[in-house]
Write a protein that holds these residues in place. Structure first.
Motif, PDB file in Angstrom:
ATOM      1  N   PHE A 356      -5.676  -2.009  -7.772  1.00  0.00           N
ATOM      2  CA  PHE A 356      -5.752  -2.325  -6.348  1.00  0.00           C
ATOM      3  C   PHE A 356      -4.515  -3.113  -5.893  1.00  0.00           C
ATOM      4  CE2 PHE A 356     -10.521  -1.918  -6.876  1.00  0.00           C
ATOM      5  CZ  PHE A 356     -10.613  -0.778  -6.081  1.00  0.00           C
ATOM      6  N   GLN A 357      -4.055  -4.046  -6.731  1.00  0.00           N
ATOM      7  CA  GLN A 357      -2.862  -4.820  -6.391  1.00  0.00           C
ATOM      8  C   GLN A 357      -1.638  -3.927  -6.264  1.00  0.00           C
ATOM      9  OE1 GLN A 357      -2.079  -8.156  -8.926  1.00  0.00           O
ATOM     10  NE2 GLN A 357      -3.827  -9.340  -8.191  1.00  0.00           N
ATOM     11  N   GLU A 358      -1.545  -2.936  -7.148  1.00  0.00           N
ATOM     12  CA  GLU A 358      -0.416  -2.015  -7.091  1.00  0.00           C
ATOM     13  C   GLU A 358      -0.453  -1.202  -5.794  1.00  0.00           C
ATOM     14  OE1 GLU A 358       1.711   1.125 -10.117  1.00  0.00           O
ATOM     15  OE2 GLU A 358      -0.449   1.275  -9.827  1.00  0.00           O
ATOM     16  N   LYS A 359      -1.641  -0.714  -5.440  1.00  0.00           N
ATOM     17  CA  LYS A 359      -1.766   0.036  -4.189  1.00  0.00           C
ATOM     18  C   LYS A 359      -1.438  -0.848  -2.988  1.00  0.00           C
ATOM     19  CE  LYS A 359      -5.310   3.209  -5.948  1.00  0.00           C
ATOM     20  NZ  LYS A 359      -6.725   3.654  -5.834  1.00  0.00           N
ATOM     21  N   GLN A 360      -1.909  -2.104  -3.033  1.00  0.00           N
ATOM     22  CA  GLN A 360      -1.628  -3.033  -1.930  1.00  0.00           C
ATOM     23  C   GLN A 360      -0.140  -3.344  -1.847  1.00  0.00           C
ATOM     24  OE1 GLN A 360      -4.052  -4.201   0.318  1.00  0.00           O
ATOM     25  NE2 GLN A 360      -2.160  -4.690   1.411  1.00  0.00           N
ATOM     26  N   ALA A 361       0.504  -3.467  -3.003  1.00  0.00           N
ATOM     27  CA  ALA A 361       1.945  -3.730  -3.004  1.00  0.00           C
ATOM     28  C   ALA A 361       2.720  -2.581  -2.373  1.00  0.00           C
ATOM     29  CB  ALA A 361       2.430  -3.974  -4.440  1.00  0.00           C
ATOM     30  N   LEU A 362       2.292  -1.358  -2.653  1.00  0.00           N
ATOM     31  CA  LEU A 362       2.940  -0.190  -2.047  1.00  0.00           C
ATOM     32  C   LEU A 362       2.715  -0.158  -0.533  1.00  0.00           C
ATOM     33  CD1 LEU A 362       2.055   2.502  -4.735  1.00  0.00           C
ATOM     34  CD2 LEU A 362       4.324   1.582  -4.235  1.00  0.00           C
ATOM     35  N   LEU A 363       1.491  -0.474  -0.118  1.00  0.00           N
ATOM     36  CA  LEU A 363       1.199  -0.503   1.320  1.00  0.00           C
ATOM     37  C   LEU A 363       2.001  -1.610   2.012  1.00  0.00           C
ATOM     38  CD1 LEU A 363      -2.680   0.025   1.302  1.00  0.00           C
ATOM     39  CD2 LEU A 363      -0.939   1.672   2.004  1.00  0.00           C
ATOM     40  N   ASP A 364       2.073  -2.787   1.366  1.00  0.00           N
ATOM     41  CA  ASP A 364       2.830  -3.899   1.952  1.00  0.00           C
ATOM     42  C   ASP A 364       4.310  -3.551   2.054  1.00  0.00           C
ATOM     43  OD1 ASP A 364       0.508  -5.339   2.113  1.00  0.00           O
ATOM     44  OD2 ASP A 364       0.862  -6.508   0.290  1.00  0.00           O
ATOM     45  N   LEU A 365       4.825  -2.885   1.031  1.00  0.00           N
ATOM     46  CA  LEU A 365       6.240  -2.506   1.057  1.00  0.00           C
ATOM     47  C   LEU A 365       6.515  -1.524   2.184  1.00  0.00           C
ATOM     48  CD1 LEU A 365       9.068  -2.543  -0.210  1.00  0.00           C
ATOM     49  CD2 LEU A 365       8.320  -0.664  -1.700  1.00  0.00           C
ATOM     50  N   GLU A 366       5.643  -0.528   2.318  1.00  0.00           N
ATOM     51  CA  GLU A 366       5.830   0.454   3.389  1.00  0.00           C
ATOM     52  C   GLU A 366       5.771  -0.217   4.757  1.00  0.00           C
ATOM     53  OE1 GLU A 366       3.947   4.751   4.861  1.00  0.00           O
ATOM     54  OE2 GLU A 366       3.085   3.664   3.173  1.00  0.00           O
ATOM     55  N   SER A 367       4.793  -1.104   4.946  1.00  0.00           N
ATOM     56  CA  SER A 367       4.678  -1.817   6.217  1.00  0.00           C
ATOM     57  C   SER A 367       5.898  -2.701   6.475  1.00  0.00           C
ATOM     58  CB  SER A 367       3.408  -2.669   6.202  1.00  0.00           C
ATOM     59  OG  SER A 367       3.313  -3.461   7.369  1.00  0.00           O
ATOM     60  N   THR A 368       6.380  -3.384   5.432  1.00  0.00           N
ATOM     61  CA  THR A 368       7.533  -4.274   5.584  1.00  0.00           C
ATOM     62  C   THR A 368       8.789  -3.501   5.945  1.00  0.00           C
ATOM     63  OG1 THR A 368       6.579  -5.813   3.975  1.00  0.00           O
ATOM     64  CG2 THR A 368       8.925  -6.024   4.428  1.00  0.00           C
TER      65      THR A 368
END
Length: 453
Positions: A356-368
């Motif tokens: 879940f953390q990995e998926k969240q990191a990818l989502l955060d990166l895309e948003s950033t």
């Protein structure tokens, strides 16, 4: 009386000049962006702590390798026995006072334990990689912070220069207006109005000087420099970097960022470590097989030759009562209070959490990245608008000054026009460096070093 010859005077003068030159050089040194970043990376406390983490990761990896080697242990004991005790030499009870000693050496090796040693070594290597990514992330964060602080100093310097230039224009207006007032062409109120403007500008200059000092102090403290009073950066006209990064689509920047941004690498590494922890936990279900070899010798002060009655010497007893043992030891786990099963369950839950953390990191990166791209576009629009506003305000100010010089307007109208022009120039400086930093951030996500022009 002290006699000083010409040669001593010359040497003294040379030393004084060298000292002054070194002191002057130290005080006049100005830092480039590259120097600031390099110095921060070498001296920052967070980086030093992360380097210690790397050293620990190296130690853990070496230990995992050493765990494949057999162990080697030695033991010895010396006893004074009274009453009924077992004689270590004869293994029989003796009701007397005697001294005894024993010693030995043993070695053991792990033959099979569910490949636990091998998996532990793999985990240590993964942890070493994750620690390196963590260090790189800290370096990236510090580089961005230093670059932002550096650009803030440049912005404050340009702001101060503009205010000082505006003040020079106002001083010239005061001089010209004073002559016109003295000659009766303009009323005294116009001169007072311009002097009030000058007072306001002086206040703005003082505030700008303070802002510049604070920004220098902040960067000097980030670099952990003690002599922050004389700290300064190079006085360069930092032009805008090429806007080619804006020609790329945000999606392409996101895909590139997944390869270069350490947040994603750290998340991936932590997940791989958790998977290896699960394999190590499962290895405890397997039986373990180990080999051992040992050598032991004994001595007793009461030991004597049964035929002659003479006491057997220490050296003879060591040879007489020694022994060697070689064998295999098999340990089969049957029941250990469900420790292994629960350890496996905990490892599986940890894997799910890190997924879940990995998926969240990818989502955060895309948003950033999308946010940084949008910020860069808006910063460009703001900068272009500020340039147009500055050009228009400059024309309006020149027109107002021409009208004032021929007596067609008063000092209040002139000051209003000048204030609007001053604000327009300040907006250009602010939006310029906002745009510059937003481009730097966007390039950073695309893998371009922060110090590259």
């Amino acid at each position: 009386m002290i006699n000083i010859n010409n040669k001593q005077i010359k040497y003294g003068l040379v030393l004084i000049l060298l000292f002054v030159s070194v002191l002057s050089f130290a005080q006049q040194k100005k830092w480039t962006l590259q120097e600031c970043v390099d110095y921060a990376l070498e001296n920052n406390i967070s980086i030093q702590q992360s380097l210690l983490d790397q050293n620990l990761a190296d130690i853990n990896e070496n230990q995992a390798k050493f765990d494949f080697l057999p162990n080697l242990n030695a033991n010895s004991s010396y006893n004074i026995n009274t009453g009924a005790n077992i004689n270590p030499a004869t293994n029989q009870f003796e009701n007397s006072t005697f001294r005894s000693a024993s010693g030995g050496i043993s070695s053991g090796i792990n033959i099979f334990s569910g490949l636990q040693n091998w998996k532990t070594l793999q985990r240590a290597k993964l942890n070493k990689i994750a620690t390196a990514y963590q260090l790189d992330k800290i370096k990236d964060d510090i580089s961005l912070f230093v670059a932002n602080s550096f650009l803030q100093i440049l912005a404050n310097k340009e702001r101060l220069k503009v205010l000082q230039a505006q003040n020079e224009v106002t001083k010239q207006n005061i001089e010209n207006t004073s002559q016109l007032v003295d000659s009766g062409v303009l009323p005294q109120g116009d001169l007072l109005e311009i002097k009030a403007t000058e007072a306001t500008q002086i206040q703005q200059i003082i505030q700008a000087e303070n802002d510049l000092f604070i920004s220098k102090l902040g960067l000097a403290q980030t670099l952990q420099l003690e002599d922050y009073v004389t700290f300064d950066i190079v006085d360069v006209d930092y032009d805008l970097i090429p806007e080619t990064i804006l020609e790329k689509q945000p999606k392409a920047i996101v895909e590139k960022a997944k390869e270069v941004i350490n947040d994603i690498k750290i998340a991936n590494s932590n997940l791989e470590i958790a998977k290896k922890d699960l394999e190590i936990a499962k290895s405890n279900y397997f039986p373990t097989l180990s080999g051992f070899v040992s050598y032991n010798a004994r001595w007793s002060s009461s030991q004597s030759n049964p035929f002659t009655g003479e006491e057997i010497t220490f050296i003879d007893q060591l040879y007489l009562f020694d022994g060697t043992s070689v064998g295999l030891r098999l340990n089969v786990p049957i029941f250990n209070q469900f420790n292994t099963r629960n350890s496996v369950k905990r490892s599986k839950i940890e894997i799910e959490r890190l997924e879940f953390q990995e998926k969240q990191a990818l989502l955060d990166l895309e948003s950033t990245v999308y946010q940084a791209y949008n910020d860069a576009l808006n910063a460009k629009k703001s900068y272009d608008a500020a340039l147009k506003a500055e050009e228009a305000r400059a024309l309006a100010f020149n027109y107002a000054k021409e009208r004032y010089d021929v007596g067609l307007s008063n000092a209040f109208d002139l000051n209003q026009s000048q204030t609007q022009f001053d604000n327009a120039q300040s907006d250009v400086i602010r939006t310029k460096f906002d745009f510059l930093f937003s481009l730097k951030v966007l390039e950073f996500y695309f893998g371009i070093p922060i110090t590259q022009n």
